[in-house]
Design a protein around this motif. Structure first.
Motif, PDB file in Angstrom:
ATOM      1  N   ASP A 167      22.375 -20.191   0.251  1.00  0.00           N
ATOM      2  CA  ASP A 167      20.954 -19.931   0.028  1.00  0.00           C
ATOM      3  C   ASP A 167      20.446 -20.843  -1.071  1.00  0.00           C
ATOM      4  N   SER A 168      19.127 -21.084  -1.057  1.00  0.00           N
ATOM      5  CA  SER A 168      18.535 -21.929  -2.093  1.00  0.00           C
ATOM      6  C   SER A 168      17.085 -21.527  -2.323  1.00  0.00           C
ATOM      7  N   SER A 189      14.392 -19.246   0.049  1.00  0.00           N
ATOM      8  CA  SER A 189      15.151 -18.928   1.254  1.00  0.00           C
ATOM      9  C   SER A 189      14.731 -17.563   1.786  1.00  0.00           C
ATOM     10  N   SER A 190      15.206 -17.233   2.987  1.00  0.00           N
ATOM     11  CA  SER A 190      14.833 -15.970   3.621  1.00  0.00           C
ATOM     12  C   SER A 190      15.459 -14.755   2.941  1.00  0.00           C
TER      13      SER A 190
END
Length: 280
Positions: A167-168, A189-190
Motif C-alpha cells: 500500500d502507498s 491507497s484503497s
C-alpha cells in the motif's frame, strides 16, 4: 539485518533532495519574495508494534546569498518513532525562505523519515493518522523576482520478505511563481479511509498556494502470517531569488567572486535507544 541497511541506503539515495544554486547579480529591486513548504504526519494506535529495528532520519540545509538585499532561509526536520509511549510515530519537515532588496538568492531544504521493521501480523494491521501538507509562494515584481516551493509526502507499507509494496499514500506539489510548472497530487491507497479532509489550491498570479489537511485510518487484513516494513518520509524545498535583465547577465558572471554566502547543513540520524541499533 544487512538487507535492511541496504534498503535504507537505497531509500535515502532516492528521496534525499539536493540543491544546486546558480548565482547572478540582479537588478535593483525593493519588492519582496516568500516561499514555504511544510509537511507533517502523525500516527497513533498501531495494532501491533515492530519487533525489530526502528529508524528515524532527519536532514536539512539552508543557503543565503546577498549582493545588497536581505534574505533569510530556515529549515527544520524532526522525526520520532515511540513504541513505548502511546505506540506512536510522527515527523515534520519545514522549509522557508524570504528576501527583499536589490539582489539575493535564498534556498532551504528539509527531509524527515521514519522506518519500522517487521510488524508481524496474521489478521489486521491498522493505525490512526493525521497530517498536513502546505505550499505557499509570493512575489511582488513579476519581472525581477521568483519564488519556488515543492514538497513530497510518501507512505509505503512493504512485505519485508519479498520487498513488494502493498500500500502507498503520496502527496506532492510544486509551485513556480511565476511559471507554468504548478502541480498538486493527492494519491491515497484503497486501504485508507478519511474522517476529514480539506484541500485548497490556487495557481497563477504573484501569489500561489496548495494546501491540504487530513485525518483518517489505515487498515488492511492478511490471510497468513506476514512481516511488514513501514516507511514514511517527507521532503520540502524552497527558493527565492531576483533575476537580471538579459543585458546584465554577462557583467554578472564577473561579479560572482564578490558574493558572500552562508550555507548550513545539519544531519541527524537517530534510532530508538532500546532497540537493536548495534546489530546493523
Amino acid at each position: 539485518m544487512k538487507k535492511y541497511t541496504k534498503v535504507v541506503k537505497r531509500f535515502l539515495a532516492l528521496v534525499t533532495p539536493a540543491i544546486a544554486t546558480s548565482i547572478l547579480t540582479t537588478l535593483p529591486s525593493q519588492a519582496a519574495t516568500f516561499a514555504s513548504s511544510e509537511s507533517q504526519f502523525n500516527i497513533n494506535n498501531f495494532s501491533s508494534s515492530p519487533v525489530d529495528v526502528v529508524r528515524t532520519f532527519t536532514d536539512n540545509k539552508t543557503t543565503a546569498i546577498s549582493t545588497g538585499g536581505q534574505v533569510t532561509a530556515d529549515a527544520k526536520a524532526e522525526a520520532e518513532f515511540n513504541i513505548y509511549a502511546n505506540n506512536s510515530a510522527s515527523n515534520l519537515s519545514f522549509s522557508q525562505a524570504q528576501g527583499q532588496g536589490d539582489g539575493y538568492t535564498g534556498s532551504a531544504e528539509s527531509f524527515a523519515a521514519i522506518i519500522g521493521y517487521d510488524f508481524i501480523v496474521d489478521k489486521e494491521f491498522s493505525f490512526d493518522f493525521s497530517g498536513l501538507f502546505n505550499l505557499k509562494t509570493s512575489i511582488d515584481d513579476a519581472l525581477t523576482e521568483r519564488a519556488n516551493a515543492r514538497g513530497e509526502f510518501l507512505y509505503k507499507l512493504l512485505d519485508s520478505d519479498s520487498g513488494e509494496v502493498l500500500d502507498s499514500f503520496k502527496i506532492s506539489g510544486n509551485l513556480s511563481t511565476i511559471g507554468n510548472n504548478d502541480a498538486f497530487v493527492f494519491e491515497p491507497s484503497s486501504s485508507i479511509t478519511f474522517d476529514s479532509k480539506t484541500s485548497n489550491q490556487y495557481f497563477g498570479g504573484t501569489q500561489e498556494y496548495a494546501l491540504t489537511s487530513f485525518k483518517g485510518k489505515y487498515s488492511r487484513t492478511f490471510d497468513k502470517l506476514t512481516r511488514l516494513t513501514l516507511i514514511e518520509s517527507k521532503s520540502n524545498q524552497v527558493s527565492v531569488y531576483t533575476i537580471p535583465e538579459p543585458s546584465t547577465i554577462l557583467g554578472s558572471l564577473f561579479s560572482c567572486t564578490m558574493f558572500g554566502a552562508v550555507s548550513i547543513r545539519k544531519r541527524k540520524r537517530a534510532s530508538s535507544a532500546a532497540l537493536l541499533v548495534n546489530k546493523i
